[in-house]
Design a protein around this motif. Structure first.
Motif, short mmCIF file in Angstrom:
data_model
loop_
_atom_site.label_atom_id
_atom_site.label_comp_id
_atom_site.label_asym_id
_atom_site.label_seq_id
_atom_site.Cartn_x
_atom_site.Cartn_y
_atom_site.Cartn_z
N ARG A 35 0.27 -12.90 -7.11
CA ARG A 35 -1.05 -12.26 -7.05
C ARG A 35 -1.03 -10.90 -7.74
NH1 ARG A 35 -3.00 -12.13 -0.97
NH2 ARG A 35 -4.67 -10.87 -1.93
N ALA A 36 0.08 -10.16 -7.55
CA ALA A 36 0.18 -8.82 -8.16
C ALA A 36 0.24 -8.90 -9.69
CB ALA A 36 1.41 -8.10 -7.63
N HIS A 37 0.67 -10.04 -10.21
CA HIS A 37 0.76 -10.24 -11.66
C HIS A 37 -0.41 -11.06 -12.21
CE1 HIS A 37 4.91 -9.02 -10.75
NE2 HIS A 37 5.01 -8.69 -12.01
N SER A 38 -1.43 -11.28 -11.41
CA SER A 38 -2.56 -12.12 -11.81
C SER A 38 -3.79 -11.26 -12.14
CB SER A 38 -2.91 -13.09 -10.68
OG SER A 38 -3.58 -12.39 -9.63
N PRO A 39 -4.84 -11.87 -12.68
CA PRO A 39 -6.08 -11.12 -12.96
C PRO A 39 -6.71 -10.50 -11.72
CG PRO A 39 -6.07 -13.20 -14.16
CD PRO A 39 -4.91 -13.24 -13.23
N GLU A 40 -6.31 -10.97 -10.55
CA GLU A 40 -6.81 -10.36 -9.30
C GLU A 40 -6.51 -8.87 -9.26
OE1 GLU A 40 -5.43 -10.36 -4.62
OE2 GLU A 40 -5.37 -12.26 -5.72
N ASN A 41 -5.38 -8.49 -9.85
CA ASN A 41 -4.93 -7.10 -9.83
C ASN A 41 -5.22 -6.47 -11.19
OD1 ASN A 41 -3.65 -4.66 -9.27
ND2 ASN A 41 -1.65 -5.45 -9.88
N ARG A 42 -6.38 -5.87 -11.34
CA ARG A 42 -6.78 -5.29 -12.61
C ARG A 42 -6.61 -3.76 -12.65
NH1 ARG A 42 -10.87 -9.30 -11.89
NH2 ARG A 42 -10.86 -10.85 -13.58
N LYS A 43 -6.49 -3.13 -11.48
CA LYS A 43 -6.52 -1.67 -11.44
C LYS A 43 -5.16 -1.03 -11.22
CE LYS A 43 -11.26 -1.43 -9.67
NZ LYS A 43 -12.15 -0.91 -8.57
N ASN A 44 -4.24 -1.73 -10.60
CA ASN A 44 -2.97 -1.13 -10.22
C ASN A 44 -1.79 -1.81 -10.92
OD1 ASN A 44 -4.06 0.67 -8.06
ND2 ASN A 44 -4.60 -1.29 -7.12
N SER A 45 -0.65 -1.15 -10.89
CA SER A 45 0.56 -1.77 -11.40
C SER A 45 0.95 -2.92 -10.48
CB SER A 45 1.69 -0.75 -11.47
OG SER A 45 2.15 -0.43 -10.16
N PRO A 46 1.65 -3.93 -11.00
CA PRO A 46 2.09 -5.03 -10.14
C PRO A 46 2.93 -4.55 -8.96
CG PRO A 46 2.35 -5.64 -12.43
CD PRO A 46 1.99 -4.19 -12.42
N CYS A 47 3.79 -3.55 -9.20
CA CYS A 47 4.65 -3.05 -8.12
C CYS A 47 3.83 -2.42 -7.00
CB CYS A 47 5.64 -2.03 -8.67
SG CYS A 47 6.82 -2.73 -9.86
N PHE A 48 2.83 -1.63 -7.39
CA PHE A 48 1.98 -0.97 -6.39
C PHE A 48 1.22 -2.00 -5.57
CE2 PHE A 48 -2.01 0.73 -4.89
CZ PHE A 48 -1.65 1.95 -4.33
N TYR A 49 0.62 -2.98 -6.24
CA TYR A 49 -0.21 -3.96 -5.54
C TYR A 49 0.62 -4.84 -4.62
CZ TYR A 49 -4.26 -7.03 -4.90
OH TYR A 49 -5.32 -7.73 -4.37
N CYS A 50 1.78 -5.27 -5.10
CA CYS A 50 2.66 -6.11 -4.30
C CYS A 50 3.14 -5.35 -3.07
CB CYS A 50 3.85 -6.57 -5.13
SG CYS A 50 4.94 -7.77 -4.30
N ALA A 51 3.52 -4.07 -3.26
CA ALA A 51 3.97 -3.26 -2.14
C ALA A 51 2.85 -3.04 -1.13
CB ALA A 51 4.48 -1.92 -2.65
N TRP A 52 1.61 -2.89 -1.62
CA TRP A 52 0.46 -2.70 -0.73
C TRP A 52 0.22 -3.96 0.10
CZ3 TRP A 52 -4.38 -5.12 -0.37
CH2 TRP A 52 -5.29 -4.48 0.48
#
Length: 250
Positions: A103-120
């Motif tokens: 999910r962190a590497h998908s279009p769902e995450n457009r605003k943050n880095s993959p690391c930030f989103y995955c950690a969140w």
């Protein structure tokens, strides 16, 4: 894999003692504490499991431990050794395969880095599990090197002086986040892991080798390679500063 250590090595005793000193200094553990240990599968969190089990045997009051592992979803089977470790140590475990990484590497995450989103996503789920299991504490395996990297990352990236607290309260005090290994150098953690023969596994995330945190940690390693005294001075100064800051914030 040695689970009971009649004659612990220097590195093992060092990790256990340093964690105990920090927990006592910060009031990180209290009688009846129900502690969730966040386990990623990396060396820091795996050593934390062993250290917290050792501290549980040492402290003169009852506590409970539960390992919490959230597989990010890149390799749904790589966490298999953790179940065996927890069983051998007599620790309860919640092991869950998630889709946080994809999910962190998908279009769902457009605003943050993959690391930030995955950690969140991971932090959010860990908090949910703590509420579900009625845990009072959540332990992370961040160490002294992580404290230095976080300090400089906040300084360079965010323009603020901030570190990583050894003890933080969340949800009006219903949950306490603790970092028992914050005074321990990575070198001692690596030695203790080898001597405990812990089943550490590689992080399969495509960003595991090129995150901003890793970039700053590498810069620090290179900076200190030719001047070990400066490393000691920086790490010790940050330790004292963080503990003083934590004390002032309580």
């Amino acid at each position: 894999m040695r689970q009971q250590d009649k004659n612990p090595t220097y590195a093992q005793k060092f990790c256990i003692a340093k964690a105990g000193k920090l927990l006592m200094h910060t009031g990180g553990l209290v009688p009846g504490a129900r502690v969730g240990v966040a386990v990623s599968g990396g060396v820091d969190s795996m050593v934390l499991v062993r250290v917290m089990r050792a501290r549980q045997r040492i402290v003169p009051f009852a506590t409970e431990l539960m390992a919490l592992h959230l597989n990010p979803g890149f390799d749904p089977a790589n966490h298999a050794p953790l179940a065996g470790l927890c069983e051998a140590l007599g620790i309860a475990a919640h092991i869950e395969v998630t889709d946080h990484g994809p999910r962190a590497h998908s279009p769902e995450n457009r605003k943050n880095s993959p690391c930030f989103y995955c950690a969140w996503l991971r932090r959010k789920r860990l908090f949910e599990l703590c509420r579900h299991y009625r845990l009072t504490h959540l332990a992370f395996g961040h160490n002294a090197d992580d404290l230095a990297a976080t300090f400089f990352m906040n300084l360079f990236q965010g323009g603020r002086v901030d570190g990583m607290s050894a003890r933080e309260s969340f949800f009006s005090g219903r949950l306490t986040v603790i970092r028992p290994m914050l005074l321990v150098d990575k070198r001692q953690i690596l030695r203790a892991s080898r001597e405990w023969e812990l089943p550490v596994w590689e992080n399969p995330c495509p960003h595991s080798k090129r995150s901003k945190r890793l970039e700053i940690a590498t810069w620090l390693t290179e900076r200190f390679a030719s001047d070990k005294k400066s490393r000691t001075n920086v790490v010790n100064a940050l330790r004292r500063w963080q503990l003083d800051k934590d004390a002032a914030d309580r």
